[in-house]
Design a protein around this motif. Structure first.
Motif, PDB file in Angstrom:
ATOM      1  N   ILE A  72       0.842  -1.204   0.000  1.00 23.71           N
ATOM      2  CA  ILE A  72       0.000   0.000   0.000  1.00 23.71           C
ATOM      3  C   ILE A  72       0.876   1.253   0.000  1.00 23.71           C
ATOM      4  O   ILE A  72       0.596   2.221  -0.711  1.00 23.71           O
ATOM      5  N   ASP A  73       1.951   1.245   0.798  1.00 26.65           N
ATOM      6  CA  ASP A  73       2.860   2.394   0.847  1.00 26.65           C
ATOM      7  C   ASP A  73       3.492   2.657  -0.517  1.00 26.65           C
ATOM      8  O   ASP A  73       3.604   3.811  -0.969  1.00 26.65           O
ATOM      9  N   GLU A  77       2.942   6.007  -2.735  1.00 29.03           N
ATOM     10  CA  GLU A  77       4.046   6.828  -3.229  1.00 29.03           C
ATOM     11  C   GLU A  77       3.920   7.057  -4.743  1.00 29.03           C
ATOM     12  O   GLU A  77       4.108   8.176  -5.236  1.00 29.03           O
ATOM     13  N   GLU A  78       3.595   5.983  -5.460  1.00 33.51           N
ATOM     14  CA  GLU A  78       3.421   6.118  -6.919  1.00 33.51           C
ATOM     15  C   GLU A  78       2.267   7.067  -7.234  1.00 33.51           C
ATOM     16  O   GLU A  78       2.366   7.918  -8.122  1.00 33.51           O
ATOM     17  N   ARG A  79       1.151   6.933  -6.500  1.00 36.87           N
ATOM     18  CA  ARG A  79      -0.015   7.798  -6.716  1.00 36.87           C
ATOM     19  C   ARG A  79       0.351   9.262  -6.448  1.00 36.87           C
ATOM     20  O   ARG A  79      -0.005  10.155  -7.211  1.00 36.87           O
ATOM     21  N   TYR A  80       1.100   9.486  -5.345  1.00 40.58           N
ATOM     22  CA  TYR A  80       1.518  10.845  -5.002  1.00 40.58           C
ATOM     23  C   TYR A  80       2.418  11.423  -6.099  1.00 40.58           C
ATOM     24  O   TYR A  80       2.254  12.576  -6.507  1.00 40.58           O
ATOM     25  N   ASP A  81       3.362  10.633  -6.587  1.00 39.96           N
ATOM     26  CA  ASP A  81       4.244  11.099  -7.666  1.00 39.96           C
ATOM     27  C   ASP A  81       3.449  11.449  -8.919  1.00 39.96           C
ATOM     28  O   ASP A  81       3.698  12.480  -9.571  1.00 39.96           O
ATOM     29  N   ILE A  82       2.491  10.589  -9.238  1.00 41.89           N
ATOM     30  CA  ILE A  82       1.672  10.834 -10.435  1.00 41.89           C
ATOM     31  C   ILE A  82       0.831  12.093 -10.257  1.00 41.89           C
ATOM     32  O   ILE A  82       0.711  12.907 -11.175  1.00 41.89           O
ATOM     33  N   GLU A  83       0.249  12.272  -9.056  1.00 43.14           N
ATOM     34  CA  GLU A  83      -0.540  13.480  -8.797  1.00 43.14           C
ATOM     35  C   GLU A  83       0.325  14.735  -8.915  1.00 43.14           C
ATOM     36  O   GLU A  83      -0.111  15.755  -9.452  1.00 43.14           O
TER      37      GLU A  83
END
Length: 185
Positions: A72-73, A77-83
């Protein structure tokens, strides 16, 4: 100017065709949404198979939870980078749109008014203030003396009927021909 042609399809037929097209588009949209939901379910089944927790000890459950939290972490992190990338790109797009509008001239230009400008002022604006050019149109016109115009008016004014009678027939035509040749024969 384009001519308005009479439509070959009646208004009721057009309305029916439009409603059919809207209904067909609605069906296709619903079908597309269903396909997306099915694809999402397939992807989740493939990537995240159901977890079997029955028959696991407390230690195994804790390690499983730790593994899931680590995954999940990573995903967070990937979602945050993409956002962050998306926000950066949207800001860049806004900035570029503003630049485009500035280059295009987004401000409404005022309507131009007619201004009377003399020919001299136009020449001065075109050639600059260094050149002393005057455009006096009256000076360039051909001058005509009054005496010349009066002489032309006092040309032989006689009874026109006598003149017509004298010029009728072959003799009159010969006189006109001789007069056209002129005195320098």
């Amino acid at each position: 100017m384009p001519e308005h042609r009479k439509s070959k399809i009646s208004a009721s037929r057009k309305l029916m065709l439009k409603s059919l097209m809207v209904a067909k588009a609605k069906e296709e949209l619903e079908q597309e949404l269903e396909e997306k939901e099915e694809e999402k379910a397939r992807y989740l089944e493939e990537k995240a198979p159901p977890i079997q927790t029955s028959g696991m000890s407390l230690a195994e459950l804790q390690t499983l939870c730790q593994e899931l939290h680590a995954k999940i972490d990573v995903v967070d992190e990937e979602r945050y980078d993409i956002e962050a990338k998306v926000l950066h790109n949207t800001r860049e797009i806004k900035d570029l749109n503003i630049k485009v509008l500035d280059l295009r001239g987004k401000f409404k230009r005022p309507s131009l008014r007619r201004v009377r400008v003399s020919a001299d002022a136009i020449l001065r604006s075109l050639l600059g203030s260094k050149h002393k050019v005057s455009l006096d149109l009256r000076a360039n016109l051909k001058s005509v003396k009054k005496e010349d115009t009066e002489k032309e008016k006092t040309v032989e004014v006689s009874d026109w009927r006598k003149n017509v009678e004298a010029m009728s027939g072959m003799e009159g035509r010969k006189k006109m021909f001789d007069a056209a040749k002129g005195p320098n024969q």
